[in-house]
Motif scaffolding. Structure first.
Motif, PDB file in Angstrom:
ATOM      1  N   SER A   1      10.823  -4.861   1.102  1.00 20.04           N
ATOM      2  CA  SER A   1      11.300  -6.152   1.557  1.00 20.04           C
ATOM      3  C   SER A   1      10.784  -6.382   2.963  1.00 20.04           C
ATOM      4  N   ASP A   2      10.774  -7.620   3.375  1.00 20.97           N
ATOM      5  CA  ASP A   2      10.352  -7.906   4.744  1.00 20.97           C
ATOM      6  C   ASP A   2      11.516  -7.836   5.728  1.00 20.97           C
ATOM      7  N   THR A   3      12.695  -7.481   5.232  1.00 23.40           N
ATOM      8  CA  THR A   3      13.881  -7.345   6.062  1.00 23.40           C
ATOM      9  C   THR A   3      14.861  -6.372   5.415  1.00 23.40           C
ATOM     10  N   TYR A   4      15.882  -5.981   6.145  1.00 17.30           N
ATOM     11  CA  TYR A   4      16.910  -5.094   5.590  1.00 17.30           C
ATOM     12  C   TYR A   4      17.694  -5.823   4.506  1.00 17.30           C
ATOM     13  N   PRO A   5      18.186  -5.090   3.494  1.00 19.50           N
ATOM     14  CA  PRO A   5      18.929  -5.741   2.410  1.00 19.50           C
ATOM     15  C   PRO A   5      20.095  -6.610   2.897  1.00 19.50           C
ATOM     16  N   ALA A   6      20.839  -6.141   3.885  1.00 15.26           N
ATOM     17  CA  ALA A   6      21.983  -6.904   4.384  1.00 15.26           C
ATOM     18  C   ALA A   6      21.555  -8.215   5.043  1.00 15.26           C
ATOM     19  N   ASP A   7      20.302  -8.311   5.439  1.00 16.05           N
ATOM     20  CA  ASP A   7      19.806  -9.503   6.126  1.00 16.05           C
ATOM     21  C   ASP A   7      19.083 -10.482   5.203  1.00 16.05           C
ATOM     22  N   ILE A   8      19.050 -10.200   3.920  1.00 18.34           N
ATOM     23  CA  ILE A   8      18.401 -11.107   2.968  1.00 18.34           C
ATOM     24  C   ILE A   8      19.403 -12.195   2.593  1.00 18.34           C
TER      25      ILE A   8
ATOM     26  N   HIS B   1       0.827  -1.206   0.000  1.00 20.90           N
ATOM     27  CA  HIS B   1       0.000   0.000   0.000  1.00 20.90           C
ATOM     28  C   HIS B   1       0.860   1.255   0.000  1.00 20.90           C
ATOM     29  N   LEU B   2       1.943   1.237   0.747  1.00 23.87           N
ATOM     30  CA  LEU B   2       2.853   2.378   0.775  1.00 23.87           C
ATOM     31  C   LEU B   2       3.481   2.609  -0.600  1.00 23.87           C
ATOM     32  N   MET B   3       3.856   1.538  -1.261  1.00 28.75           N
ATOM     33  CA  MET B   3       4.439   1.677  -2.600  1.00 28.75           C
ATOM     34  C   MET B   3       3.419   2.266  -3.576  1.00 28.75           C
ATOM     35  N   HIS B   4       2.185   1.818  -3.481  1.00 23.94           N
ATOM     36  CA  HIS B   4       1.138   2.360  -4.355  1.00 23.94           C
ATOM     37  C   HIS B   4       0.884   3.833  -4.041  1.00 23.94           C
ATOM     38  N   ALA B   5       0.948   4.201  -2.772  1.00 23.11           N
ATOM     39  CA  ALA B   5       0.769   5.602  -2.396  1.00 23.11           C
ATOM     40  C   ALA B   5       1.889   6.459  -2.983  1.00 23.11           C
ATOM     41  N   ILE B   6       3.109   5.960  -2.959  1.00 20.44           N
ATOM     42  CA  ILE B   6       4.232   6.684  -3.570  1.00 20.44           C
ATOM     43  C   ILE B   6       3.982   6.844  -5.062  1.00 20.44           C
ATOM     44  N   GLY B   7       3.579   5.760  -5.706  1.00 28.45           N
ATOM     45  CA  GLY B   7       3.288   5.817  -7.143  1.00 28.45           C
ATOM     46  C   GLY B   7       2.173   6.787  -7.467  1.00 28.45           C
ATOM     47  N   ASN B   8       1.121   6.794  -6.665  1.00 26.83           N
ATOM     48  CA  ASN B   8       0.010   7.723  -6.897  1.00 26.83           C
ATOM     49  C   ASN B   8       0.455   9.171  -6.739  1.00 26.83           C
ATOM     50  N   GLU B   9       1.295   9.430  -5.761  1.00 26.20           N
ATOM     51  CA  GLU B   9       1.808  10.790  -5.553  1.00 26.20           C
ATOM     52  C   GLU B   9       2.683  11.224  -6.735  1.00 26.20           C
TER      53      GLU B   9
ATOM     54  N   VAL C   1      16.871   3.652   3.602  1.00 24.35           N
ATOM     55  CA  VAL C   1      16.370   2.370   4.078  1.00 24.35           C
ATOM     56  C   VAL C   1      15.569   2.663   5.354  1.00 24.35           C
ATOM     57  N   THR C   2      14.305   2.286   5.348  1.00 27.64           N
ATOM     58  CA  THR C   2      13.421   2.607   6.467  1.00 27.64           C
ATOM     59  C   THR C   2      12.676   1.363   6.932  1.00 27.64           C
ATOM     60  N   ASP C   3      12.601   1.201   8.225  1.00 27.81           N
ATOM     61  CA  ASP C   3      11.819   0.121   8.823  1.00 27.81           C
ATOM     62  C   ASP C   3      10.420   0.653   9.078  1.00 27.81           C
ATOM     63  N   VAL C   4       9.435   0.063   8.426  1.00 25.72           N
ATOM     64  CA  VAL C   4       8.042   0.497   8.609  1.00 25.72           C
ATOM     65  C   VAL C   4       7.355  -0.541   9.484  1.00 25.72           C
ATOM     66  N   GLN C   5       6.943  -0.108  10.646  1.00 27.61           N
ATOM     67  CA  GLN C   5       6.303  -1.013  11.607  1.00 27.61           C
ATOM     68  C   GLN C   5       4.799  -1.045  11.374  1.00 27.61           C
TER      69      GLN C   5
END
Length: 119
Positions: free
Chosen positions: A92-99, A4-12, A115-119
């Motif tokens: 992603s469901d985790t940080y890039p370094a942790d994939i 949903h956040l990605m779609h919101a960015i795209g819509n903006e 890089v942001t952690d969205v809770q």
């Protein structure tokens, strides 16, 4: 949440910069398209689709882990877009370094931006 956040960015972006060419793809679909591009000798079309984007969204990037050829293709797309000063947004469901199973050179590139952690 992430999608949903990605779609919101795209819509903006669409609202403020409607002329920009945006490509949104889930990582699963990206992998499937890549496999089909190899299978049906359509790599040029595959690369063109992604390399001509002004903004590329890849959702759930962790799903390209342990897929070396797909990671290689994404690496080159990432570099082409970065060199052209285009925007890349991924989730992603985790940080890039942790994939686990993600190539180090790709992991480091995914950490270049915000890089942001969205809770």
């Amino acid at each position: 949440g992430k999608t949903h956040l990605m779609h919101a960015i795209g819509n903006e972006i669409k609202e403020k910069h409607g002329h920009l060419h945006m490509v949104y793809q889930s990582a699963d679909r990206f992998v499937s398209e890549f496999i089909n591009a190899i299978r049906f000798d359509k790599m040029h079309q595959f690369q063109t689709k992604y390399k001509t984007a002004d903004v590329l969204f890849i959702d759930d990037i962790q799903f390209i882990s342990n897929k070396e050829q797909t990671q290689e293709a994404f690496f080159h797309i990432f570099n082409a877009l970065h060199d052209a000063q285009k925007q890349i947004v991924f989730s992603s469901d985790t940080y890039p370094a942790d994939i686990h199973g993600l190539a180090e050179r790709l992991s480091s590139r995914l950490e270049w931006g915000l890089v942001t952690d969205v809770q």
